[in-house]
Design an enzyme around this catalytic site. Structure first.
Site, PDB file in Angstrom:
ATOM      1  N   LYS A  61     -10.092  -3.644   0.966  1.00 59.61           N
ATOM      2  CA  LYS A  61      -9.223  -2.983   1.956  1.00 59.61           C
ATOM      3  C   LYS A  61      -9.830  -1.644   2.359  1.00 59.61           C
ATOM      4  CE  LYS A  61      -5.110  -5.397   0.435  1.00 59.61           C
ATOM      5  NZ  LYS A  61      -3.948  -5.458  -0.451  1.00 59.61           N
ATOM      6  N   ASP A  68       2.529  -2.914   4.757  1.00 60.40           N
ATOM      7  CA  ASP A  68       2.679  -4.253   4.165  1.00 60.40           C
ATOM      8  C   ASP A  68       3.904  -4.967   4.763  1.00 60.40           C
ATOM      9  OD1 ASP A  68       0.769  -5.221   2.428  1.00 60.40           O
ATOM     10  OD2 ASP A  68       1.537  -4.131   0.673  1.00 60.40           O
ATOM     11  N   GLN A  87      -0.663  -1.471  -4.136  1.00 58.20           N
ATOM     12  CA  GLN A  87      -1.132  -2.798  -4.544  1.00 58.20           C
ATOM     13  C   GLN A  87      -0.231  -3.362  -5.647  1.00 58.20           C
ATOM     14  OE1 GLN A  87      -3.861  -4.418  -3.051  1.00 58.20           O
ATOM     15  NE2 GLN A  87      -3.078  -6.161  -4.219  1.00 58.20           N
TER      16      GLN A  87
END
Ligand SMILES: NC(=O)c1ccc[n+]([C@@H]2O[C@H](COP(=O)([O-])OP(=O)(O)OC[C@H]3O[C@@H](n4cnc5c(N)ncnc54)[C@H](OP(=O)(O)O)[C@@H]3O)[C@@H](O)[C@H]2O)c1
Length: 294
Positions: free
Chosen positions: A55, A122, A99
């Site tokens: 990422k 997200d 995460q």
């Protein structure tokens, strides 16, 4: 539009990232701002480390600023929430991603709830789930967003199509169904208690599999000409004893019946990080009142 039955998610994601990079460069020139994405990793989970590394790399490749926060596995919830609060207030940070999974002393829901919904790239915050469900302008979870781009690249207008989504998780199945409904599909959500799953799947013009069961969806479940999107990523042992990745769809069988199908790997997978960057760009534009190029 491609003639091949195989939907090349890798190539699509590359094109999307190039387009995002061009928009980032244009924003920098016109507005003097570069989008910033903060990625927070707690602990030493090896798969998570790989994801966070990819990422950060792709964030920099499109010209955005990557802020990496790697915290020890012993980090407490209060400490993590304090970091999120700082990132929420930091004008250089336009997107925040924590995460998952988190170490067991931290409640993941409390962490997701603490992220500013307008920076929640997200798309997991309940405010963004609500915006998606009610047709508002929110941030959409990356995997369904990428899957939708692939579907539209093949079918264009989806109005009136019959769509079946197998799986009802909050991060894939439910948002996928909302996106398809918003495009005026007739949507069925199937799950582990669905009766006659093969029969439900066989009616689908668009079949999305997000189950986590290797090759569960067989060729004779697929309507001839259907668009099949395989979200599943499962590691299985191949005939040579080595590990390999397969989807939730039996690829060879389904390929023979489908009008178009995503392979695993190389289908939906590469779209997920590209859509994270797309969400960061979208979030930046909204926060700063900048109009996104079409
Ligand atoms: N490409 C990517 O970037 C990406 C991103 C996220 C996830 N994934 C992959 O996508 C898959 C799904 O992920 P997820 O997070 O949505 O999984 P999840 O939270 O475990 O949800 C799985 C869903 O499948 C349903 N299911 C399980 N067994 C079934 C069966 N026999 N028949 C019908 N439905 C069944 C479950 O039904 P119930 O609700 O009834 O239990 C549940 O709704 C996994 O392979 C994951 O690795 C890929």
């Amino acid at each position: 539009m491609s003639d091949s039955k195989i939907i090349d998610g890798k190539a699509f994601a590359e094109t999307l990232r190039r387009d995002i990079a061009a928009q980032v460069a244009a924003m920098k020139q016109a507005h003097g701002h570069v989008p910033g994405l903060a990625v927070v990793l707690v602990g030493e989970d090896s798969a998570s480390k790989v994801y966070v590394g990819s990422k950060a790399k792709q964030t920099k490749e499109v010209g955005m600023t990557s802020f990496e926060h790697r915290l020890p596995a012993t980090t407490g919830q209060t400490e993590l929430l304090a970091l999120i609060e700082r990132l929420n207030r930091d004008p250089a940070v336009n997107g925040i991603l924590v995460q998952l999974p988190l170490p067991k002393q931290i409640d993941p829901q409390a962490v997701i709830d603490a992220i500013d919904p307008d920076k929640d790239v997200d798309g997991f915050h309940v405010v963004n789930a609500g915006r998606l469900a009610t047709g508002g302008a929110g941030l959409v979870p990356c995997t369904p967003l990428g899957s939708m781009m692939l579907i539209k690249s093949r079918l264009g207008d989806l109005s009136g199509k019959r769509a079946v989504v197998v799986g009802r998780s909050n991060i894939v199945g439910k948002p996928m169904a909302s996106l398809l409904l918003a495009e005026s599909c007739t949507v069925t959500i199937a799950h582990s208690k669905t009766r006659d799953l093969p029969g439900e799947c066989a009616r689908a013009d668009i079949l999305v599999a997000a189950v986590g069961r290797p090759q569960m969806i067989r060729g004779d479940w697929v309507k001839p000409g259907a668009v099949v999107i395989d979200v599943g990523i499962n590691r299985v042992e191949g005939p040579d004893g080595k590990g390999r990745l397969v989807g939730d769809v039996h690829y060879e069988e389904a390929l023979a019946k489908a009008g178009a199908i995503t392979p695993v790997p190389g289908g939906v997978g590469p779209m997920t990080i590209a859509c994270l960057l797309q969400n960061t760009l979208t979030a930046t534009c909204r926060q700063r009142g900048i109009k996104l190029a079409a």
